[in-house]
Scaffold this active site. Structure first.
Site, PDB file in Angstrom:
ATOM      1  N   PHE A  14       1.041  -1.058   0.106  1.00  0.00           N
ATOM      2  CA  PHE A  14      -0.028   0.295   0.230  1.00  0.00           C
ATOM      3  C   PHE A  14       0.465   1.296   0.125  1.00  0.00           C
ATOM      4  CE2 PHE A  14       0.947  -0.354   4.769  1.00  0.00           C
ATOM      5  CZ  PHE A  14       1.143   0.835   4.902  1.00  0.00           C
ATOM      6  N   LYS A  59      -1.287  -7.087  -9.056  1.00  0.00           N
ATOM      7  CA  LYS A  59      -2.362  -7.177  -7.883  1.00  0.00           C
ATOM      8  C   LYS A  59      -1.193  -6.596  -7.628  1.00  0.00           C
ATOM      9  CE  LYS A  59      -3.121  -8.077  -4.738  1.00  0.00           C
ATOM     10  NZ  LYS A  59      -3.657  -7.492  -3.913  1.00  0.00           N
ATOM     11  N   SER A  76       5.011  -7.018   3.131  1.00  0.00           N
ATOM     12  CA  SER A  76       5.999  -7.296   4.608  1.00  0.00           C
ATOM     13  C   SER A  76       6.534  -8.641   5.077  1.00  0.00           C
ATOM     14  CB  SER A  76       4.970  -7.961   5.913  1.00  0.00           C
ATOM     15  OG  SER A  76       4.377  -8.665   5.360  1.00  0.00           O
ATOM     16  N   CYS A  81       9.562   1.849   3.470  1.00  0.00           N
ATOM     17  CA  CYS A  81      10.499   0.656   3.705  1.00  0.00           C
ATOM     18  C   CYS A  81      12.128   0.894   4.272  1.00  0.00           C
ATOM     19  CB  CYS A  81      10.477  -0.268   2.923  1.00  0.00           C
ATOM     20  SG  CYS A  81      11.286  -0.189   1.500  1.00  0.00           S
ATOM     21  N   GLU A 120       8.744  -3.965  13.024  1.00  0.00           N
ATOM     22  CA  GLU A 120       9.011  -3.359  12.113  1.00  0.00           C
ATOM     23  C   GLU A 120       6.922  -2.420  12.474  1.00  0.00           C
ATOM     24  OE1 GLU A 120       7.554  -3.961   8.319  1.00  0.00           O
ATOM     25  OE2 GLU A 120       8.630  -2.109   7.949  1.00  0.00           O
TER      26      GLU A 120
HETATM   27  P1  NAD Z   1       1.429  -6.881   2.925  1.00  0.00           P
HETATM   28  O1  NAD Z   1       2.456  -7.737   3.094  1.00  0.00           O
HETATM   29  O2  NAD Z   1       0.551  -6.751   3.652  1.00  0.00           O
HETATM   30  O3  NAD Z   1       0.908  -6.015   1.621  1.00  0.00           O
HETATM   31  C1  NAD Z   1       1.724  -6.835   0.228  1.00  0.00           C
HETATM   32  C2  NAD Z   1       1.425  -7.568  -0.574  1.00  0.00           C
HETATM   33  O4  NAD Z   1       0.527  -8.569  -0.481  1.00  0.00           O
HETATM   34  C3  NAD Z   1      -0.659  -7.162  -1.083  1.00  0.00           C
HETATM   35  O5  NAD Z   1      -1.054  -6.463  -2.537  1.00  0.00           O
HETATM   36  C4  NAD Z   1      -1.739  -7.592  -0.218  1.00  0.00           C
HETATM   37  O6  NAD Z   1      -2.599  -7.451  -1.445  1.00  0.00           O
HETATM   38  C5  NAD Z   1      -0.345  -8.819  -0.107  1.00  0.00           C
HETATM   39  N1  NAD Z   1      -1.038 -10.262   0.276  1.00  0.00           N
HETATM   40  C6  NAD Z   1      -1.294  -9.409   1.763  1.00  0.00           C
HETATM   41  N2  NAD Z   1      -1.393 -11.167   2.538  1.00  0.00           N
HETATM   42  C7  NAD Z   1      -1.514 -11.516   1.978  1.00  0.00           C
HETATM   43  C8  NAD Z   1      -1.081 -13.012   1.761  1.00  0.00           C
HETATM   44  N3  NAD Z   1      -1.087 -13.873   3.280  1.00  0.00           N
HETATM   45  N4  NAD Z   1      -0.247 -14.286   0.869  1.00  0.00           N
HETATM   46  C9  NAD Z   1      -0.490 -13.222  -0.346  1.00  0.00           C
HETATM   47  N5  NAD Z   1      -0.919 -12.460  -0.801  1.00  0.00           N
HETATM   48  C10 NAD Z   1      -0.897 -11.772   0.535  1.00  0.00           C
HETATM   49  O7  NAD Z   1       2.489  -5.405   3.068  1.00  0.00           O
HETATM   50  P2  NAD Z   1       1.798  -3.776   3.388  1.00  0.00           P
HETATM   51  O8  NAD Z   1       1.256  -3.343   4.442  1.00  0.00           O
HETATM   52  O9  NAD Z   1       0.515  -3.857   2.172  1.00  0.00           O
HETATM   53  O10 NAD Z   1       3.177  -3.095   2.784  1.00  0.00           O
HETATM   54  C11 NAD Z   1       4.027  -2.369   4.322  1.00  0.00           C
HETATM   55  C12 NAD Z   1       5.187  -3.521   4.027  1.00  0.00           C
HETATM   56  O11 NAD Z   1       5.844  -3.640   2.636  1.00  0.00           O
HETATM   57  C13 NAD Z   1       6.311  -2.937   4.922  1.00  0.00           C
HETATM   58  O12 NAD Z   1       6.469  -4.202   5.867  1.00  0.00           O
HETATM   59  C14 NAD Z   1       7.721  -2.576   4.081  1.00  0.00           C
HETATM   60  O13 NAD Z   1       8.702  -2.741   5.076  1.00  0.00           O
HETATM   61  C15 NAD Z   1       7.293  -3.481   3.140  1.00  0.00           C
HETATM   62  N6  NAD Z   1       7.884  -2.531   2.371  1.00  0.00           N
HETATM   63  C16 NAD Z   1       9.491  -3.018   1.550  1.00  0.00           C
HETATM   64  C17 NAD Z   1       9.793  -2.926   0.761  1.00  0.00           C
HETATM   65  C18 NAD Z   1      11.262  -2.906   0.499  1.00  0.00           C
HETATM   66  O14 NAD Z   1      11.971  -2.732  -0.767  1.00  0.00           O
HETATM   67  N7  NAD Z   1      11.407  -3.626   0.562  1.00  0.00           N
HETATM   68  C19 NAD Z   1       9.115  -1.436  -0.164  1.00  0.00           C
HETATM   69  C20 NAD Z   1       7.615  -1.246  -0.046  1.00  0.00           C
HETATM   70  C21 NAD Z   1       7.206  -1.865   1.906  1.00  0.00           C
END
Ligand code: NAD
Length: 501
Positions: free
Chosen positions: A150, A174, A227, A282, A383
């Site tokens: 997000f 997605k 995440s 992140c 985090e």
């Molecule tokens: P999230 O993991 O909740 O969701 C990310 C994506 O995964 C979404 O599209 C979601 O629909 C999907 N998803 C969620 N649960 C799932 C599951 N059980 N199985 C398969 N797909 C699933 O992450 P978020 O809350 O949207 O984003 C924040 C996180 O992203 C933080 O941990 C942040 O550090 C990380 N992030 C990392 C970077 C990087 O480059 N390392 C960059 C931006 C964000």
């Protein structure tokens, strides 16, 4: 009735037949602004099949022509920078400046995609053996998929599909179900740029839709940002199904402060890097590591500076940052802050229960500063993803390095110092993937790669830069031999192979 977000399948924006819809809220008000479909299995299949078909002819389009489409796309994204940022700000709650920055960093990646002809050069060597030459050619993979978080709804999708597509692939995106409207605007401009139908598909949903992509035979590579727990599932499932995968995940980024650092710079940078974008980056600095007794008193100034900023809605030009993305994210951050004092830390600034005039229902969290934190405390091990800075104190630079290296994550870190030797020692010995020296958030521009490391990354090839071109392609090698003796008599000239003996 809130508007319903369409799917983008086979070049058309279509209403889903879904029976399950996810509410998208404005984080400053928690009002529902749209609904996002949980894509049906049949629609997922149609998207993947259309992407597969489109890629067959796209791979035959000359690479310079593919790059020209990216030039048009880049120009359109720039022309519509403000309107994309407006949509983005409404669904994320970001300040307008942050929203524009999110879009801009995506535009820069599209600019990088325009360089594809150079990056897609193969390698060749003549005469590796007698009359034998070798050439390696760079080929696209087929259909690639991307699952995005997000927190950067423009930048992160743009890390992925422009580069995948310019390499000759098609792409199924997605986006996050919490803020998919930005991705739809990016897709509209994609159509306007004239890209052939089917090269980009946008589907929506949650785990079930993601798993569909991860296990489908026609998906050849998966890019994920999100995440850590979800990233582990994605990496394991995709690679178990013999796909290439890159997963950029969670972080806990430390900024090490040496006693010889410029104090004013330290304070200003700590405030911006921890609270900017509500800490939902992140690469946000979430841990300040003060080295030496003499830096202890700096914490007071840090507290004053952090107390001087406040969150607010997008239209408030004086707001330093916006709300958290959801009520659930706020509740989680507040719960973690709530553990600090009982675990022995000092809660110097408590942002819980923050109120913003005219926005009683927003997910507001005031700047939060927690001092005297130790590695086993929840506010350090989790985090938090909010405007929360934890402060730790260590006696020496060696102790700071030990602390940073013991943390499982390794996305980014920085050191503030006036000493080149201290900076070099830190850079050389830290195991973190991106290091800033006297700058807090070391995010590389797109002609480098985004090289988060350790537990913040699963895979080997990183997003953008040269590495993305390798991730989205495979190399095929041709070894050829031509016999000069086979040139028909009288046409071949002197036979060099024989002459050279
Ligand atoms: P999230 O993991 O909740 O969701 C990310 C994506 O995964 C979404 O599209 C979601 O629909 C999907 N998803 C969620 N649960 C799932 C599951 N059980 N199985 C398969 N797909 C699933 O992450 P978020 O809350 O949207 O984003 C924040 C996180 O992203 C933080 O941990 C942040 O550090 C990380 N992030 C990392 C970077 C990087 O480059 N390392 C960059 C931006 C964000």
């Amino acid at each position: 009735m809130p508007k319903r977000v369409p799917l983008f399948i086979d070049g058309e924006f279509v209403q889903s037949e879904a029976s399950d819809w996810i509410e998208i809220t404005n984080p400053a008000t928690n009002e529902v602004i749209a609904e996002c479909p949980v894509t049906t299995t049949d629609e997922m299949e149609r998207a993947i099949a259309s992407a597969k078909e489109a890629q067959k002819s796209w791979r035959e389009v000359p690479v310079a022509d593919r790059a020209r489409y990216m030039m048009r796309y880049q120009a359109l994204l720039k022309e519509h920078h403000d309107d994309i940022a407006t949509i983005l700000a409404e669904e994320t709650g970001k300040t307008f400046a942050d929203a524009k920055g999110d879009v801009w960093r995506g535009i820069e990646v599209v600019e990088h995609a325009i360089s594809a002809p150079t990056y897609l050069l193969g390698e060749s060597m003549e005469h590796v053996a007698r009359s034998v030459d070798t050439t390696s050619w760079v080929h696209p993979l087929g259909v690639c998929a991307g699952i995005t978080p997000f927190n950067f709804p423009a930048m992160i999708p743009l890390w992925m599909y422009p580069l995948a597509v310019v390499c000759g692939n098609s792409f199924v995106l997605k986006p996050s179900e919490q803020d998919p409207l930005t991705a739809m605007r990016l897709a509209e401009l994609w159509v306007e740029a004239g890209l052939p139908s089917g090269l980009l598909q946008v589907v929506h949903g949650r785990k079930e839709q993601v798993d569909h992509l991860l296990t489908h035979d026609d998906i050849k590579a998966v890019s994920f940002v999100g995440s850590a727990t979800v990233g582990q599932h994605i990496y394991r499932t995709a690679t178990h199904h013999l796909k290439r995968a890159q997963c950029m995940v969670g972080a806990k980024n430390h900024m090490v402060v040496m006693p010889d650092a410029n104090k004013e710079q330290v304070i200003n940078n700590l405030v911006g890097a921890s609270c900017g974008a509500a800490g939902q980056r992140c690469m946000a600095i979430s841990v300040a590591v003060f080295v030496g007794e003499e830096t202890r008193e700096w914490v007071d100034d840090l507290k004053k500076a952090m107390a001087g900023i406040r969150p607010g809605p997008t239209e408030d030009d004086n707001a330093a940052y916006g709300p958290l993305i959801s009520a659930a994210a706020l509740e989680r951050a507040e719960r973690i802050i709530g553990t600090a004092e009982s675990e022995g830390a000092s809660l110097l600034l408590d942002g819980r229960g923050h109120e913003v005039d005219g926005y009683p229902n927003g997910n507001w969290l005031g700047p939060t500063l927690i001092d005297n934190v130790t590695p086993e405390m929840t506010c350090y091990t989790e985090e938090i993803f909010g405007p929360v800075l934890v402060v730790m104190h260590v006696p020496t630079l060696d102790d700071a390095i030990k602390l940073v290296n013991a943390n499982p994550f390794g996305n980014g870190t920085s050191i503030f110092t006036d000493s080149g030797a201290a900076a070099r020692k830190y850079r050389h010995n830290t195991e973190v993937g991106q290091v800033g020296i006297n700058l807090p958030i070391p995010v590389p521009v797109p002609f480098f790669s985004f090289t988060g490391g350790k537990g913040s990354f699963y895979g080997d090839l990183h997003p953008y830069g040269k590495q993305a071109y390798r991730f989205y392609t495979e190399t095929r090698t041709v070894i050829e031999r031509w016999f000069e003796t086979d040139i028909p008599d009288g046409h071949g000239g002197p036979n060099m192979t024989i002459n050279l003996g």
